[in-house]
Design an enzyme around this catalytic site. Structure first.
Site, PDB file in Angstrom:
ATOM      1  N   LYS A 167      -6.274  -3.876  -6.179  1.00 32.17           N
ATOM      2  CA  LYS A 167      -6.335  -2.416  -6.288  1.00 32.17           C
ATOM      3  C   LYS A 167      -7.026  -1.938  -7.562  1.00 32.17           C
ATOM      4  O   LYS A 167      -7.671  -0.896  -7.550  1.00 32.17           O
ATOM      5  CB  LYS A 167      -4.931  -1.805  -6.171  1.00 32.17           C
ATOM      6  CG  LYS A 167      -3.996  -2.152  -7.307  1.00 32.17           C
ATOM      7  CD  LYS A 167      -2.557  -1.730  -6.983  1.00 32.17           C
ATOM      8  CE  LYS A 167      -1.632  -2.020  -8.128  1.00 32.17           C
ATOM      9  NZ  LYS A 167      -0.226  -2.125  -7.712  1.00 32.17           N
TER      10      LYS A 167
ATOM     11  N   ARG B 296      11.848   1.612  -8.507  1.00 32.21           N
ATOM     12  CA  ARG B 296      10.714   2.116  -7.725  1.00 32.21           C
ATOM     13  C   ARG B 296      11.083   1.836  -6.276  1.00 32.21           C
ATOM     14  O   ARG B 296      12.148   2.265  -5.843  1.00 32.21           O
ATOM     15  CB  ARG B 296       9.384   1.509  -8.189  1.00 32.21           C
ATOM     16  CG  ARG B 296       8.195   2.417  -7.818  1.00 32.21           C
ATOM     17  CD  ARG B 296       6.854   1.916  -8.267  1.00 32.21           C
ATOM     18  NE  ARG B 296       6.352   0.829  -7.429  1.00 32.21           N
ATOM     19  CZ  ARG B 296       5.170   0.251  -7.587  1.00 32.21           C
ATOM     20  NH1 ARG B 296       4.371   0.642  -8.567  1.00 32.21           N
ATOM     21  NH2 ARG B 296       4.768  -0.716  -6.788  1.00 32.21           N
TER      22      ARG B 296
HETATM   23  C1  PLP Z   1       0.241  -3.274  -8.246  1.00 27.21           C
HETATM   24  C2  PLP Z   1       1.290  -4.095  -7.632  1.00 27.21           C
HETATM   25  C3  PLP Z   1       1.418  -5.448  -7.967  1.00 27.21           C
HETATM   26  C4  PLP Z   1       0.568  -6.108  -9.031  1.00 27.21           C
HETATM   27  O1  PLP Z   1       1.081  -5.821 -10.305  1.00 27.21           O
HETATM   28  P1  PLP Z   1       0.455  -6.471 -11.652  1.00 27.21           P
HETATM   29  O2  PLP Z   1       1.360  -6.037 -12.713  1.00 27.21           O
HETATM   30  O3  PLP Z   1      -0.920  -5.916 -11.771  1.00 27.21           O
HETATM   31  O4  PLP Z   1       0.447  -7.947 -11.440  1.00 27.21           O
HETATM   32  C5  PLP Z   1       2.386  -6.183  -7.311  1.00 27.21           C
HETATM   33  N1  PLP Z   1       3.200  -5.624  -6.392  1.00 27.21           N
HETATM   34  C6  PLP Z   1       3.120  -4.330  -6.052  1.00 27.21           C
HETATM   35  C7  PLP Z   1       4.070  -3.773  -5.047  1.00 27.21           C
HETATM   36  C8  PLP Z   1       2.173  -3.521  -6.661  1.00 27.21           C
HETATM   37  O5  PLP Z   1       2.104  -2.218  -6.323  1.00 27.21           O
END
Ligand code: PLP
Length: 353
Positions: free
Chosen positions: A36, A129
């Site tokens: 992303k 979250r």
């Molecule tokens: C963005 C995201 C990740 C990745 O997180 P990082 O800290 O960049 O490794 C993993 N799981 C979910 C649900 C996310 O939204």
């Protein structure tokens, strides 16, 4: 080349991915590479695939759509919107979920299409979250198992995102317990236990990650080489897979404090200034419409970023040993927020190295 530009070094990115894949493999942990932060750009995703990612994961269906030609499972990270069910089924093989209403809608639509969609049930272990409360997870799993169009592929959790809660044995081992309870109660085996994001990596390095965890979803650790529980660099990774390049359009000696009565700047803030006397200052053709300025670090460490408006960044180059001239390019490394913003900006050219 056109500027501002985001230069992307695919070899470095592939190396970062491979290093993390190899770190996790001895623990039976596969990597969902999170795309992303670079908006699912296909050339960039190819590097993480070459580096050994098992799954491509993104929070946006639009990005997964770009990734559709990769022969790997695609995972939707953000809980699906009811308004987007058909696109989710089209472009995601697996989605993270926490709402029965959404899972039921996925199931009904999947049945109509003659498909089975894989679900990871998210469990909230305290970060607040997404996720069902741990006490409700087993019952929730039972309800999902009744649905014909979805397959309960596994469970997962997400930490250090909203509440900045650090993964530890006490919270992560709960995920293992819940997986065991689901297996016992319903006689099914969960094939994915997804133990979080880049903040869970330190537990792998210390050999403390609970045994049942067999997947991590890694974004920042791959693209920037950061361990995000304690904010440390991961040894052997690159932090400059991505660099922002901007062009000097003005160079002049000016005082460091503006002249006249100070009001508010272009963004409604009242600025303050450090008086360093007359300084050599440059203007770069880049601004807040291109990147989150706070997250930039000049590669020439003698450059000071003074500030920016929408389209202009002002730098102080007095202390630099280099003789800059108009048209020169200044390069920056980026933190996560800066990379996200600049990937998203249409004004920044993306240049693959
Ligand atoms: C963005 C995201 C990740 C990745 O997180 P990082 O800290 O960049 O490794 C993993 N799981 C979910 C649900 C996310 O939204």
């Amino acid at each position: 080349m056109n500027y501002p530009a985001l230069k992307i070094n695919l070899t470095k990115l592939e190396n970062n991915t491979r290093l993390l894949v190899e770190k996790c493999a001895p623990y039976g942990i596969s990597i969902s590479a999170v795309t992303k932060v670079f908006c699912g750009m296909t050339e960039v995703a190819e590097a993480v695939v070459k580096g050994g990612a098992a799954i491509l994961a993104d929070s946006r269906v639009e990005n997964l759509k770009k990734l559709r030609n990769f022969n790997l499972p695609k995972m939707l990270l953000r809980i699906p919107m009811l308004s987007q069910i058909d696109e989710v089924l089209e472009y995601a093989d697996i989605s993270l979920n926490s709402e029965y209403k959404v899972i039921e809608a996925l199931s009904n639509a999947a049945v109509k299409k003659g498909k089975i969609h894989d679900i990871i049930l998210m469990v909230d272990l305290g970060d607040l979250r997404e996720g069902v409360w741990a006490d409700d997870a087993v019952e929730y799993a039972g309800k999902i198992l009744q649905l014909k169009g979805v397959n309960l592929k596994g469970i997962g959790t997400n930490l250090t995102c909203y509440g900045a809660i650090i993964p530890q044995e006490d919270n992560l081992s709960k995920l293992e317990e819940i997986a065991n309870m689901i297996t016992q109660k319903y006689g099914i085996k969960l094939s994915i236990i997804s133990g979080g994001n880049s903040s869970s990596l330190y537990m792998v390095e210390e050999g403390r990650i609970p045994k049942a965890i067999n997947n991590l979803r890694l974004g920042e650790s791959i693209v920037l080489g950061n361990e995000t529980a304690y904010g440390k660099r991961i040894e052997g990774t690159y932090n400059d897979c991505f660099t922002l390049c901007a062009e000097i359009i003005e160079l002049k000696e000016k005082p460091s404090v503006p002249i006249g009565e100070i009001g508010v700047d272009a963004f409604g803030n009242r600025p303050t200034f450090v008086d360093r006397g007359i300084r050599k200052r440059g203007i770069l053709a880049v601004g807040k419409q291109d990147v989150r300025i706070d997250g930039l670090t000049p590669i020439d460490s003698d450059i000071i970023i003074l500030g920016a408006s929408s389209d202009h960044m002002i730098i102080d180059i007095t202390d630099s040993t280099k003789e800059y001239t108009i048209g020169d390019i200044i390069e920056f490394t980026l933190d996560y927020g800066a990379l996200l913003s600049t990937s998203t900006s249409n004004y920044v050219k993306k240049v693959i190295e």
